[in-house]
Design a protein around this motif. Structure first.
Motif, PDB file in Angstrom:
ATOM      1  N   GLY A 260      16.365  10.836  33.236  1.00  0.00           N
ATOM      2  CA  GLY A 260      15.496  11.477  34.207  1.00  0.00           C
ATOM      3  C   GLY A 260      15.027  10.515  35.293  1.00  0.00           C
ATOM      4  O   GLY A 260      15.247  10.754  36.487  1.00  0.00           O
ATOM      5  N   GLY A 263      17.762   9.438  37.684  1.00  0.00           N
ATOM      6  CA  GLY A 263      18.488  10.463  38.420  1.00  0.00           C
ATOM      7  C   GLY A 263      19.892  10.680  37.896  1.00  0.00           C
ATOM      8  O   GLY A 263      20.794  11.071  38.638  1.00  0.00           O
ATOM      9  N   SER A 265      21.561  13.041  36.384  1.00  0.00           N
ATOM     10  CA  SER A 265      21.475  14.456  36.045  1.00  0.00           C
ATOM     11  C   SER A 265      22.748  15.018  35.415  1.00  0.00           C
ATOM     12  O   SER A 265      22.743  16.146  34.918  1.00  0.00           O
ATOM     13  CB  SER A 265      21.124  15.270  37.296  1.00  0.00           C
ATOM     14  OG  SER A 265      22.114  15.091  38.296  1.00  0.00           O
ATOM     15  N   ASP A 320      26.348   8.640  38.170  1.00  0.00           N
ATOM     16  CA  ASP A 320      25.260   8.411  37.231  1.00  0.00           C
ATOM     17  C   ASP A 320      25.319   7.021  36.608  1.00  0.00           C
ATOM     18  O   ASP A 320      24.303   6.317  36.530  1.00  0.00           O
ATOM     19  CB  ASP A 320      25.299   9.462  36.119  1.00  0.00           C
ATOM     20  CG  ASP A 320      24.697  10.794  36.542  1.00  0.00           C
ATOM     21  OD1 ASP A 320      24.533  11.007  37.762  1.00  0.00           O
ATOM     22  OD2 ASP A 320      24.405  11.619  35.658  1.00  0.00           O
ATOM     23  N   ARG A 323      24.113   4.338  38.748  1.00  0.00           N
ATOM     24  CA  ARG A 323      22.647   4.269  38.798  1.00  0.00           C
ATOM     25  C   ARG A 323      22.124   3.390  37.654  1.00  0.00           C
ATOM     26  O   ARG A 323      21.212   2.584  37.851  1.00  0.00           O
ATOM     27  CB  ARG A 323      22.040   5.676  38.688  1.00  0.00           C
ATOM     28  CG  ARG A 323      22.449   6.662  39.771  1.00  0.00           C
ATOM     29  CD  ARG A 323      21.661   6.534  41.022  1.00  0.00           C
ATOM     30  NE  ARG A 323      20.238   6.788  40.830  1.00  0.00           N
ATOM     31  CZ  ARG A 323      19.324   6.631  41.795  1.00  0.00           C
ATOM     32  NH1 ARG A 323      19.702   6.205  43.005  1.00  0.00           N
ATOM     33  NH2 ARG A 323      18.056   6.900  41.577  1.00  0.00           N
ATOM     34  N   ASP A 335      15.500   2.038  43.671  1.00  0.00           N
ATOM     35  CA  ASP A 335      14.873   2.860  44.717  1.00  0.00           C
ATOM     36  C   ASP A 335      13.355   2.694  44.742  1.00  0.00           C
ATOM     37  O   ASP A 335      12.594   3.653  44.927  1.00  0.00           O
ATOM     38  CB  ASP A 335      15.224   4.343  44.528  1.00  0.00           C
ATOM     39  CG  ASP A 335      16.714   4.608  44.695  1.00  0.00           C
ATOM     40  OD1 ASP A 335      17.393   3.803  45.358  1.00  0.00           O
ATOM     41  OD2 ASP A 335      17.198   5.622  44.145  1.00  0.00           O
TER      42      ASP A 335
END
Length: 441
Positions: A260, A263, A265, A320, A323, A335
């Motif tokens: 979560g 990000g 997803s 993903d 990330r 971020d």
């Protein structure tokens, strides 16, 4: 060659030599001294581009995608081909892949969160959390008799689980009676296909992480805890540890604390019906020919798994997983948001092997091991990562802010030299960047 020899070798399914050569390929080099800010297109990585082009052009795989990045900059994406030989959808950063053992670093970092928060400690006995592991027995002869046993001299610790030094086995690694015992007990943390394939079906997995842990505690250890690096179900067992310590189901903990916030997803242990069209087809390479064994839209990953498998269960996208790598490369932040502490990242990407335990003679030969992933030593210090049984591999180089991933789907991983050759191609491109940077300076 029989299918079981292709899929169940020591370096094939769920555990493999994904990062062999990583320590050499990503050793400090002038090319890494100051990453090029212009690395934003495939032109910046001609060797990696040629590598990807070659595999797809020769139809070794239907598609392949490489994703390379420096620091927090957007990644360079090199995508070729389609999600299957009979699937016209192009490979993209949103294509879904079975990453198998690339699940292990995710589980390892989840454990580091709890360690960093003081909920458990690296050298805490596992039996403090799972009491059934208090009095373990060890095979007198590894992979020998499962009745000729002796009491373990050392308790299994959290450190042992993170570094595959707990003495636990793996049905894809062990031989003889202990392998049969694992399969009979349903201690099988991995799935490949809905199709019954000789040599691939190893029994019915248990239906929960709790039962997985309980059954495992009843089986003998292969090695004395803390003495030997041996690829194992340790990170699957860590999923149960995380459940007990956090008070939340393992998959829920991952979603709330990692997926979560990051990000991610498209990451999970099951592919939702709305996303199944994005799942690439997995192939077995038989006599040089890729044969579909898990078609995307008829995949076993469309079904609810027996339990969330922390060692080999995740399906994710390059977007993903990049990330996740970005967060690690930036010491826990992404971020402008902190997901893990810098201390947790530094500890998890360091060599956590207990004194006396060595990777010598294994497929992680010469490396250290951190929280679920291989770490470089000596000249290769700062590297962390692992690979998957179906052709995926990912890594970060913390010293230089480098992150990289390669995604395709074929088994066994050693059918093609992808895991060994990908880092070499990356290194060639990094070396080529150095003169341009010196000229610009």
């Amino acid at each position: 060659m029989p299918f079981d020899q292709l899929t169940l070798s020591r370096r094939a399914v769920f555990g493999n030599a994904a990062l062999l050569g990583l320590g050499t390929a990503f050793a400090p080099h002038a090319a890494l001294a100051k990453p090029a800010a212009a690395a934003a297109s495939s032109a910046a990585f001609p060797s990696v581009t040629a590598f990807v082009d070659g595999y797809v052009a020769k139809r070794k795989v239907p598609g392949m995608l490489a994703m390379m990045g420096f620091g927090q900059r957007p990644a360079t994406v090199i995508a070729r081909g389609t999600e299957g030989f009979n699937d016209p959808d192009p490979e993209t950063i949103n294509t879904l892949y079975r990453v198998y053992s690339m699940t292990k670093p995710v589980t390892g970092m989840a454990a580091m969160m709890l360690i960093d928060a003081g909920k458990m400690s690296l050298d805490q006995p596992l039996s403090d959390i799972l009491p059934k592991f208090a009095k373990m027995q060890v095979q007198v002869t590894p992979d020998g008799s499962i009745t000729d046993l002796r009491p373990a001299k050392t308790p299994i610790t959290i450190r042992h689980l993170l570094t595959h030094s707990a003495g636990l086995g793996y049905s894809i690694i062990q031989k003889g009676p202990i392998k049969a015992a694992y399969e009979a007990a349903g201690v099988i943390p991995g799935q490949v296909s809905k199709v019954a394939i000789p040599g691939l079906d190893r029994g019915k997995p248990v239906g929960s992480l709790a039962l997985f842990a309980d059954r495992l505690a009843e089986l003998p250890l292969v090695y004395e805890p803390g003495t030997q690096w041996s690829y194992s179900v340790a990170l699957d067992l860590m999923g149960r540890v995380i459940e007990v310590v956090s008070g939340k189901p393992f998959d829920v903990f991952l979603q709330e604390r990692l997926f979560g916030p990051l990000g991610m997803s498209s990451t999970g242990f099951r592919v939702a019906p709305k996303d199944i069209h994005r799942l690439s087809t997995n192939y077995a390479v038989l006599a040089g020919t890729p044969i579909p064994i898990d078609p995307g839209e008829a995949s076993i990953f469309a079904d609810k798994p027996p339990f969330p498998m922390g060692g080999a269960g995740l399906v994710t996208s390059p977007h993903d997983y990049d990330r996740f790598l970005r967060m690690i490369a930036n010491y826990g932040a992404i971020d402008g948001k902190r997901v893990m502490t810098e201390r947790a990242i530094r500890t998890g990407t360091s060599n956590l092997l207990p004194p006396g335990a060595s990777t010598k003679g294994t497929f992680a030969n010469g490396a250290g091991f951190g929280a679920g992933g291989r770490v470089g030593l000596g000249d290769a210090a700062g590297t962390y990562g692992w690979g998957g049984a179906a052709g995926t591999v990912a890594l970060v180089h913390l010293k230089y802010g480098l992150r990289g991933g390669l995604y395709t789907q074929y088994m066994p991983s050693e059918a093609y030299p992808v895991h060994a050759d990908f880092p070499v191609a990356v290194m060639a491109d990094l070396a080529a960047m150095a003169p341009a940077r010196r000229k610009a300076a």
